[in-house]
Design a protein around this motif. Structure first.
Motif, short mmCIF file in Angstrom:
data_model
loop_
_atom_site.label_atom_id
_atom_site.label_comp_id
_atom_site.label_asym_id
_atom_site.label_seq_id
_atom_site.Cartn_x
_atom_site.Cartn_y
_atom_site.Cartn_z
N GLU A 188 5.08 -5.04 -6.10
CA GLU A 188 5.81 -4.28 -5.83
C GLU A 188 7.15 -4.89 -5.03
OE1 GLU A 188 6.16 -1.77 -6.57
OE2 GLU A 188 4.43 -0.52 -6.23
N ASP A 243 8.36 2.91 -0.02
CA ASP A 243 7.16 3.66 0.03
C ASP A 243 6.16 4.47 -0.49
OD1 ASP A 243 9.42 5.89 0.81
OD2 ASP A 243 9.61 7.31 -0.63
N ARG A 244 5.96 2.80 -1.89
CA ARG A 244 4.88 2.62 -2.31
C ARG A 244 4.49 1.87 -1.42
NH1 ARG A 244 7.90 3.03 -6.81
NH2 ARG A 244 8.14 0.68 -7.45
N GLY A 247 2.59 2.90 2.23
CA GLY A 247 1.60 3.95 1.17
C GLY A 247 0.76 2.80 1.34
N GLN A 332 -3.27 2.85 -9.63
CA GLN A 332 -2.57 4.76 -10.27
C GLN A 332 -3.54 5.14 -8.96
OE1 GLN A 332 -2.97 1.65 -12.88
NE2 GLN A 332 -1.25 2.26 -12.75
N SER A 336 -0.08 7.60 -2.67
CA SER A 336 1.25 8.18 -2.00
C SER A 336 1.55 7.51 -0.47
CB SER A 336 1.65 8.42 -3.36
OG SER A 336 1.40 10.04 -2.42
N ARG A 337 2.99 7.70 -0.17
CA ARG A 337 3.06 7.51 0.99
C ARG A 337 3.26 8.75 1.85
NH1 ARG A 337 8.63 5.79 4.19
NH2 ARG A 337 8.26 5.58 5.98
#
Length: 359
Positions: A188, A243-244, A247, A332, A336-337
């Motif tokens: 990321e 955002d990821r 989260g 997966q 998420s945020r």
């Protein structure tokens, strides 16, 4: 582009001295923190249900108890590793190689800036699990900061040290029990680097926006939820990655926050008093301290603690700790945020049920 040796030297010169302790008091604090970390390991494993492959529950991994210069050295190495890909990309985008003078002066200027940030943080960080400086990671506890914090808060030293260790050991268990997690974060961060817009005009516009936000902060009129200097890296592609990352980091911090309180007064008798007083400490001690926290994005970090803790507590209440642990199945199944703010959405997506609890 960054003289990391100069950054470390600058931090040592600028950092505040630690609390006054005798040699015997310092030795006792170090020994106490090591024992607290070993005890915390058992509590964390029991409460979370996470299993570290190949680990001996009767022989917890070692912990590094360091002073402020030791923390700076560890984080200088970690930042150098973390920022390496971004610096390489910036160097590749130069229109022409810099001259020797520009290279030397420029790297020392950025080293000075990095050192000032490290000096500020060196007196505030109580501990961390450092995942970037080495392949296996390393748990750090900053002894003078723990001693100073427990004195300022007026809390029981034994309880406070165990409480701090519960948080940091939880991070170690997260990364050692979930082998794919470290690689996922690296991926990321690599995507974030790729998304950075290096167009000079775009960078100037971002810098102007950050300067305007700084002016608002100084006047006390800025948005309390503004990202501070993180506004420099806010293209649409970057926002998706951020955002990821937000989260994931909210999850990790919230999970540790949940554990350090969920052990209860049977383990930490004064846990409620510690939590109340420590929450006040996190708000900052004065206007300058609060300003620096906002500039460095530490206010964002505080929101991650609070939002993540609420997410974990809500999910555990709805589906139990075993149900919550589905979060570690794969990238997966990470929230998420948006799901951090709406835990019921994560429960419905992963478990196929809509809990009756509210976020």
């Amino acid at each position: 582009m960054v003289d990391w040796d100069f950054a470390a030297a600058t931090a040592r010169r600028l950092m505040r001295p630690g609390p006054e302790v005798t040699r015997s008091e310092a030795d006792a604090a170090v020994d106490s923190l090591r024992r607290a970390a070993a005890e915390a390991d058992g509590h964390v494993r029991r409460l979370t249900g996470l299993v570290v492959p190949g680990a001996d529950p009767d022989s917890p991994p070692p912990v590094s108890v360091v002073d402020r210069p030791g923390w700076v050295d560890a984080n200088t190495a970690g930042l150098s590793t973390l920022m390496g890909p971004l610096i390489t990309r910036l160097e590749e985008q130069r229109p022409a190689p810099p001259g020797r003078f520009a290279l030397t002066v420029g790297s020392r200027v950025t080293g000075l800036q990095a050192g000032a940030v490290l000096a500020f943080l060196s007196g505030r960080v109580l501990g961390q699990f450092e995942i970037f400086a080495s392949a296996e990671g390393r748990l750090l506890l900053v002894a003078p900061n723990v001693v100073e914090a427990e004195r300022n808060l007026g809390v029981d030293p034994g309880d406070f040290r165990l409480w701090v260790c519960l948080h940091e050991v939880t991070h170690r268990v997260q990364f050692t029990a979930v082998p794919w997690l470290r690689g996922h974060l690296h991926e990321e961060i690599a995507r974030l680097v790729e998304a950075i817009d290096l167009d000079p005009e775009a960078l100037r516009e971002s810098l102007s926006n950050a300067v305007r936000e700084l002016g608002s902060m100084v006047r006390g009129t800025g948005d309390r939820n503004a990202p501070g200097l993180f506004a420099l890296v806010q293209s649409s592609a970057q926002r998706a990655v951020l955002d990821r990352l937000t989260g994931v980091m909210s999850l990790l911090e919230g999970h540790a926050e949940h554990v350090m309180d969920a052990v209860g007064p049977e383990v930490v008798p004064s846990v409620e008093r510690i939590r109340e007083r420590f929450t006040g400490r996190r708000r900052g001690s004065g206007p300058l301290d609060r300003l620096l926290r906002r500039l460095l994005g530490l206010d964002l970090k505080m929101r991650q603690y609070a939002d993540g803790r609420a997410f974990v507590s809500t999910v555990v209440s709805a589906v139990g700790m075993d149900g919550f642990n589905a979060v570690w199945t794969s990238p997966q199944t990470l929230p998420s945020r948006a799901e951090i703010a709406a835990p019921a959405d994560w429960v419905e997506r992963v478990h196929g049920i809509r809990p009756a609890v509210s976020a």
